[in-house]
Design an enzyme around this catalytic site. Structure first.
Site, PDB file in Angstrom:
ATOM      1  N   ASP A   1       6.348   1.797   7.029  1.00 33.16           N
ATOM      2  CA  ASP A   1       4.778   1.241   6.974  1.00 33.16           C
ATOM      3  C   ASP A   1       4.464   1.963   5.538  1.00 33.16           C
ATOM      4  O   ASP A   1       3.628   2.891   6.070  1.00 33.16           O
ATOM      5  CB  ASP A   1       4.250   1.180   8.127  1.00 33.16           C
ATOM      6  CG  ASP A   1       2.906   0.473   7.882  1.00 33.16           C
ATOM      7  OD1 ASP A   1       2.525  -0.259   7.004  1.00 33.16           O
ATOM      8  OD2 ASP A   1       2.032   0.752   9.178  1.00 33.16           O
TER       9      ASP A   1
ATOM     10  N   ASP B   1      -0.666   4.209   0.884  1.00 35.81           N
ATOM     11  CA  ASP B   1      -1.167   5.443   1.726  1.00 35.81           C
ATOM     12  C   ASP B   1      -0.468   5.208   3.100  1.00 35.81           C
ATOM     13  O   ASP B   1       0.131   4.021   3.395  1.00 35.81           O
ATOM     14  CB  ASP B   1      -2.510   5.052   1.764  1.00 35.81           C
ATOM     15  CG  ASP B   1      -3.068   3.759   2.426  1.00 35.81           C
ATOM     16  OD1 ASP B   1      -2.531   2.878   1.841  1.00 35.81           O
ATOM     17  OD2 ASP B   1      -4.092   3.664   3.299  1.00 35.81           O
TER      18      ASP B   1
ATOM     19  N   GLU C   1      -5.286   0.826   2.558  1.00 29.19           N
ATOM     20  CA  GLU C   1      -4.890  -0.126   3.537  1.00 29.19           C
ATOM     21  C   GLU C   1      -5.147   0.498   5.015  1.00 29.19           C
ATOM     22  O   GLU C   1      -5.659  -0.061   5.994  1.00 29.19           O
ATOM     23  CB  GLU C   1      -3.520  -0.788   3.521  1.00 29.19           C
ATOM     24  CG  GLU C   1      -3.339  -2.019   4.135  1.00 29.19           C
ATOM     25  CD  GLU C   1      -2.657  -1.928   5.414  1.00 29.19           C
ATOM     26  OE1 GLU C   1      -2.750  -2.741   6.116  1.00 29.19           O
ATOM     27  OE2 GLU C   1      -2.294  -0.639   5.687  1.00 29.19           O
TER      28      GLU C   1
ATOM     29  N   GLU D   1       4.550  -5.815   3.880  1.00 33.28           N
ATOM     30  CA  GLU D   1       4.483  -5.238   5.241  1.00 33.28           C
ATOM     31  C   GLU D   1       5.677  -5.282   6.278  1.00 33.28           C
ATOM     32  O   GLU D   1       6.244  -6.255   6.220  1.00 33.28           O
ATOM     33  CB  GLU D   1       3.118  -5.746   6.011  1.00 33.28           C
ATOM     34  CG  GLU D   1       1.808  -5.470   5.546  1.00 33.28           C
ATOM     35  CD  GLU D   1       1.491  -3.918   5.753  1.00 33.28           C
ATOM     36  OE1 GLU D   1       2.269  -3.510   6.365  1.00 33.28           O
ATOM     37  OE2 GLU D   1       0.429  -3.626   5.307  1.00 33.28           O
TER      38      GLU D   1
ATOM     39  N   HIS E   1       0.861  -1.119  -0.199  1.00 32.68           N
ATOM     40  CA  HIS E   1      -0.078   0.193  -0.044  1.00 32.68           C
ATOM     41  C   HIS E   1       0.780   1.242   0.009  1.00 32.68           C
ATOM     42  O   HIS E   1       1.824   1.212   0.682  1.00 32.68           O
ATOM     43  CB  HIS E   1      -0.868   0.328   1.133  1.00 32.68           C
ATOM     44  CG  HIS E   1      -0.258  -0.064   2.630  1.00 32.68           C
ATOM     45  ND1 HIS E   1      -0.172   1.238   3.164  1.00 32.68           N
ATOM     46  CD2 HIS E   1       0.093  -1.133   3.295  1.00 32.68           C
ATOM     47  CE1 HIS E   1       0.533   0.775   4.241  1.00 32.68           C
ATOM     48  NE2 HIS E   1       0.440  -0.309   4.563  1.00 32.68           N
TER      49      HIS E   1
END
Length: 402
Positions: free
Chosen positions: A118, A87, A152, A181, A85
């Site tokens: 992250d 975002d 996400e 992740e 992701h």
């Protein structure tokens, strides 16, 4: 402190350089659900490398529209999917940051910025690995695809779950997936996620009768009832765990009677709880067990109701086997240590991907995710790039020989 919010140009970036790419992505202020230039940058870089790129936008009433990205190079099976992701969560108190949260500054071997670990660092490293692999193996068999969402960190409604459906309806079929992740607690050799626990949230409301504390016979105190019910939920463990999962865990998160006065017996009491559950349960079977415990504890004296929030977070496991071993061996070859196989932590988009192909999660060290001065070690970006490139080489070589 002034944040840098101007998205960089793809012309200035080599996508094979994970550090420069992480800096560029951090400089895109892509706080959910804002795209912030991150997907546009990735799209331009992947198109330049020969990928066919799509950027579908998905909608749902009551939720913000979200842009996503799907890219693929190659037309043959097997299809190795890299997911992630772009975002990020909000920066919080920007004045508390020692470096601009969207600046991508490097100092003392760390790259700083919101999303650095992250998971823009993981995403950048895996893009760099795929680019390096294809540049060195232009005629390599099989295909590499990217599934990247901008949803996400938000409701997870218009992101990966719909992107997977969209791709499936277009005839895309996936063989295995690596989700980037931040899985490692302290070092790049620590941990691979081969599954995730499910999450179920419920609320218990006990009904009483409001009245004066001096005349309790004219009232009905719901606090006694809710104490009894919560004790019943907490009295016996839900299970003892399984081969790859810890025991399911129930935590009370709120308890409220909405009563500002000390001389009034309240009319009702509410409690919210969350359960992180293993693969012994589904949301339905777990809700049935909670309801059973409450009924037994309530008997005929406690008037209550229980409701459960809808959930798409179910427990799942990618069984250890050849693919998991490939990931383990790639990590061990680059770090000198075999990582543990884990199912700990919160939820991730792997819960959606697992319905389409086996998925394993592996990424950078996640110590600072969502924190002020979030950062990632430059050395970890390089390590993840090497690990992923090695994995791609092993994967496609094995599939070609099969």
């Amino acid at each position: 402190m002034t944040s840098l919010t101007t998205a960089p140009s793809a012309l200035d970036i080599d996508p094979a350089d994970p550090v420069a790419l992480t800096q560029a992505l951090v400089r895109c202020p892509s706080v959910t659900p804002t795209e912030g230039g991150a997907l546009a940058l990735i799209a331009a870089l992947l198109e330049r490398e020969g990928y066919a790129v799509h950027r579908p936008v998905f909608s749902e009433p009551g939720t913000p529209d979200v842009e996503n990205l799907y890219a693929r190079i190659g037309s043959e099976a097997p299809v190795f999917v890299i997911a992630g992701h772009s975002d990020v969560v909000p920066v919080g108190d920007e004045a508390a940051w020692t470096r601009a949260p969207f600046g991508g500054a490097i100092g003392d071997g760390q790259l700083y910025g919101r999303g650095a670990c992250d998971m823009k660092g993981g995403l950048a490293s895996m893009i760099a690995a795929a680019v390096r692999y294809r540049r060195e193996n232009p005629q390599a068999p099989g295909s590499i695809a990217f599934l990247i969402t901008g949803d996400e960190e938000g409701p997870a409604v218009n992101g990966t779950v719909k992107l997977l459906q969209w791709a499936h309806e277009r005839g895309e079929r996936f063989d295995h997936c690596l989700l980037g992740e931040p899985t490692n607690p302290a070092a790049m050799s620590d941990m691979i996620k081969i599954g995730r626990r499910g999450s179920l949230t419920g609320q218990v409301t006990v009904h009483g009768k409001q009245g004066h504390v001096g005349y309790p016979h004219l009232a009905e105190n719901p606090i006694r009832g809710i104490v009894r019910l919560l004790a019943a939920l907490d009295a016996t463990p839900l299970d003892a765990g399984t081969a790859h999962f810890d025991a399911s865990n129930l935590e009370m998160t709120t308890l409220d009677v909405g009563n500002p006065a000390s001389n009034i017996i309240p009319a009702q009491a509410k409690a919210v709880f969350n359960i992180r559950f293993n693969d012994l349960w589904t949301p339905d079977t777990l809700a049935a067990e909670i309801d059973r415990r409450l009924r037994e504890a309530a008997g005929n004296t406690v008037r209550y109701e229980v409701t459960f929030q809808p959930t798409n977070a179910v427990a799942f496991l990618t069984q250890p086997g050849p693919f998991v071993e490939m990931v383990v061996n790639a990590v061990a070859a680059e770090t000198g240590k075999r990582p543990a196989l884990s199912t700990t932590g919160g939820t991730s988009d792997a819960r959606f991907i697992k319905s389409y192909c086996p998925v394993v999660e592996y990424g950078v060290v996640g110590k600072t995710m969502h924190q002020v001065d979030e950062c990632v070690a430059v050395a970890d970006l390089d390590a993840l790039t090497r690990i992923t490139q090695r994995l791609l080489g092993t994967y496609f070589a094995a599939q070609h020989q099969a």
